[in-house]
Design a protein around this motif. Structure first.
Motif, short mmCIF file in Angstrom:
data_model
loop_
_atom_site.label_atom_id
_atom_site.label_comp_id
_atom_site.label_asym_id
_atom_site.label_seq_id
_atom_site.Cartn_x
_atom_site.Cartn_y
_atom_site.Cartn_z
N LEU A 35 0.82 -1.20 0.00
CA LEU A 35 0.00 0.00 0.00
C LEU A 35 0.86 1.26 0.00
CD1 LEU A 35 -3.08 0.62 0.18
CD2 LEU A 35 -2.72 0.99 2.62
N LYS A 36 0.47 2.24 -0.82
CA LYS A 36 1.14 3.53 -0.80
C LYS A 36 0.19 4.61 -1.31
CE LYS A 36 3.32 3.06 -5.37
NZ LYS A 36 4.61 3.11 -6.11
N GLU A 37 0.50 5.84 -0.95
CA GLU A 37 -0.30 6.96 -1.44
C GLU A 37 0.06 7.21 -2.90
OE1 GLU A 37 -1.39 10.82 0.79
OE2 GLU A 37 0.23 11.41 -0.57
N VAL A 38 -0.96 7.17 -3.76
CA VAL A 38 -0.72 7.32 -5.20
C VAL A 38 -1.33 8.58 -5.77
CG1 VAL A 38 -0.49 4.84 -5.58
CG2 VAL A 38 -2.75 5.89 -5.73
N GLU A 39 -2.18 9.26 -5.00
CA GLU A 39 -2.83 10.44 -5.56
C GLU A 39 -3.36 11.30 -4.41
OE1 GLU A 39 -6.04 11.62 -9.08
OE2 GLU A 39 -6.01 9.55 -8.31
N GLN A 40 -3.40 12.61 -4.65
CA GLN A 40 -4.00 13.55 -3.72
C GLN A 40 -5.10 14.32 -4.44
OE1 GLN A 40 -0.82 16.00 -2.17
NE2 GLN A 40 0.21 14.27 -1.18
N LEU A 41 -6.33 14.17 -3.96
CA LEU A 41 -7.47 14.88 -4.54
C LEU A 41 -7.65 16.18 -3.76
CD1 LEU A 41 -7.83 11.89 -5.42
CD2 LEU A 41 -10.29 12.27 -5.37
N ARG A 42 -7.44 17.28 -4.46
CA ARG A 42 -7.38 18.57 -3.77
C ARG A 42 -7.98 19.65 -4.66
NH1 ARG A 42 -2.90 20.00 -0.36
NH2 ARG A 42 -1.70 18.39 -1.43
N SER A 43 -8.65 20.61 -4.02
CA SER A 43 -9.16 21.78 -4.73
C SER A 43 -9.29 22.92 -3.73
CB SER A 43 -10.53 21.49 -5.36
OG SER A 43 -11.55 21.61 -4.39
N GLY A 44 -9.74 24.07 -4.20
CA GLY A 44 -9.98 25.19 -3.31
C GLY A 44 -11.14 24.97 -2.36
N GLU A 45 -11.92 23.91 -2.61
CA GLU A 45 -13.11 23.65 -1.79
C GLU A 45 -12.89 22.55 -0.75
OE1 GLU A 45 -15.84 25.38 -2.08
OE2 GLU A 45 -15.39 26.47 -3.92
N THR A 46 -11.78 21.85 -0.82
CA THR A 46 -11.65 20.70 0.07
C THR A 46 -11.46 21.12 1.53
OG1 THR A 46 -9.35 20.52 -0.71
CG2 THR A 46 -10.94 18.96 -1.60
N GLY A 47 -10.42 21.86 1.83
CA GLY A 47 -10.21 22.26 3.22
C GLY A 47 -9.94 21.07 4.12
N ARG A 48 -10.17 21.23 5.42
CA ARG A 48 -9.96 20.15 6.38
C ARG A 48 -11.05 19.09 6.19
NH1 ARG A 48 -7.25 20.85 11.25
NH2 ARG A 48 -9.01 20.03 12.45
N ILE A 49 -10.65 17.89 5.78
CA ILE A 49 -11.60 16.83 5.46
C ILE A 49 -11.89 16.01 6.72
CG2 ILE A 49 -12.11 14.85 4.01
CD1 ILE A 49 -11.79 17.41 2.44
N ARG A 50 -13.12 16.03 7.17
CA ARG A 50 -13.52 15.25 8.35
C ARG A 50 -14.04 13.87 8.02
NH1 ARG A 50 -11.64 15.39 13.27
NH2 ARG A 50 -11.23 17.52 13.89
N ASP A 51 -14.73 13.72 6.90
CA ASP A 51 -15.31 12.42 6.57
C ASP A 51 -15.31 12.24 5.07
OD1 ASP A 51 -16.39 9.95 7.10
OD2 ASP A 51 -18.42 10.67 7.51
#
Length: 367
Positions: A327-343
């Motif tokens: 297992l490894k991190e392969v991608e980061q889904l990010r935008s100006g709307e994401t912010g601190r993701i709780r769920d």
């Protein structure tokens, strides 16, 4: 005057929600995805769960539960009293597979225990108009331990056999995660009525809490089943060493004896990063991302992501996608709307929804 008060109460209960509108597109390995704000105006949204009729239940850490559907959100009364201090409050919400028949909803929260608080799990039935929980009862609460407002953990997952898994942080009391006399720093397993399954690993172990399924966890704020029904957690490390662990019956995950992180002071933690009899993480982040909600994807809308793990980051404002046999991190889904993701959750149609604490909103990712 009484009629006016009733009208005012109804107006407060039925609150407008931002009508769904495309905020922007989000570039991913599967192309441009549409990012839609589904509902907003929440104060620290912590978790959400899908109802069979298309509605969504959303918790606010301060103690409120909301029902969202058709462009409106309604306050759901009857929730348990919570200790809304520090990281504590009303936390996870879980809608079980038989909701259409049982109307049951499960909530995790910080429950007052004398001068302190502990992680608890309650169940109640949602009334037909989705405005009140009734027959609310406490199914489990942690044995009293540390005070303070840190590390409640508090995700709840329904296993394939109908039992319930609940994650508990060590409440900032590091040694307690290795103490089977306490629930702190563990994953517990109970039956739906709150009783202890006969197959739990520490039944009959002198002094051990019978609900414990695994231990040596620091603060697991993400928990999910994979497509084979195996349980996984994402948990906070200290400075570095946030972990993704596959949870096995009776296993010890090492905190605070082993870790890939360091204390915030920079000092070494425990005895290093490995020790016989203690589990290794399937993945760890360094630097820490502060992982929260976790989902393992079915592949319904994006087949290439089938079986991948999605974890929200509170620190770096993105959704981490992890994949691979190693297992490894392969991608980061990010935008100006994401912010601190709780769920992070998969909707019934295969779209990916997430709760942004920064935006006070629920968002949907789709084709």
């Amino acid at each position: 005057m009484l009629q006016f008060i009733r009208r005012l109460a109804a107006a407060v209960t039925l609150l407008p929600v931002f009508s769904p509108a495309l905020a922007e597109n989000l570039a991913t390995s599967q192309g441009e995805l549409s990012l839609t704000r589904v509902a907003g105006g929440f104060d620290v949204p912590w978790a959400f769960g899908f109802l069979p009729d298309g509605g969504v239940l959303v918790t606010e850490r301060g103690g409120h539960l909301f029902h969202v559907r058709g462009g409106q959100k309604k306050r759901v009364s009857g929730t348990p009293e919570v200790a809304a201090e520090g990281q504590g409050g009303l936390l996870d919400v879980m809608v079980p597979r038989d909701f259409a028949q049982s109307r049951e909803v499960f909530l995790t929260y910080a429950k007052r225990q004398g001068r302190g608080a502990g992680t608890a799990l309650a169940a109640g039935q949602l009334n037909p108009d989705n405005t009140r929980l009734v027959n609310v009862r406490v199914l489990f609460e942690a044995a009293p331990g540390a005070r303070g407002g840190r590390h409640f953990g508090a995700r709840v997952v329904e296993a394939r056999d109908g039992t319930l898994f609940l994650s508990l942080g060590e409440r900032g009391d590091r040694p307690s995660a290795q103490d089977l006399r306490l629930h702190q720093g563990s994953v517990v397993r109970i039956n739906r009525d709150g009783t202890v399954p006969a197959s739990n690993p520490f039944i009959g172990t002198q002094g051990a809490q019978p609900e414990i399924w695994s231990y040596g966890h620091r603060n697991p704020q993400g928990m999910a089943l994979d497509l084979q029904g195996n349980l996984w957690v994402a948990e906070h490390g200290a400075k570095g060493g946030d972990e993704v662990n596959r949870v096995r019956k009776g296993a010890n995950y090492g905190w605070p004896v082993i870790s890939y992180g360091r204390h915030y002071s920079g000092a070494r933690i425990g005895e290093g990063s490995a020790k016989p009899g203690m589990e290794q993480p399937e993945w760890y982040w360094d630097p820490s991302i502060a992982p929260s909600g976790m989902m393992i994807y079915s592949g319904r809308m994006w087949p290439a992501w089938r079986g991948d793990i999605f974890v929200g980051s509170l620190k770096f404002d993105y959704i981490s996608r992890l994949s691979g046999t190693a297992l490894k991190e392969v991608e980061q889904l990010r935008s100006g709307e994401t912010g601190r993701i709780r769920d992070v959750q998969e909707a019934p149609d295969g779209s990916i929804w997430f709760a942004s604490e920064t935006e006070g909103a629920i968002f949907r990712l789709a084709r």
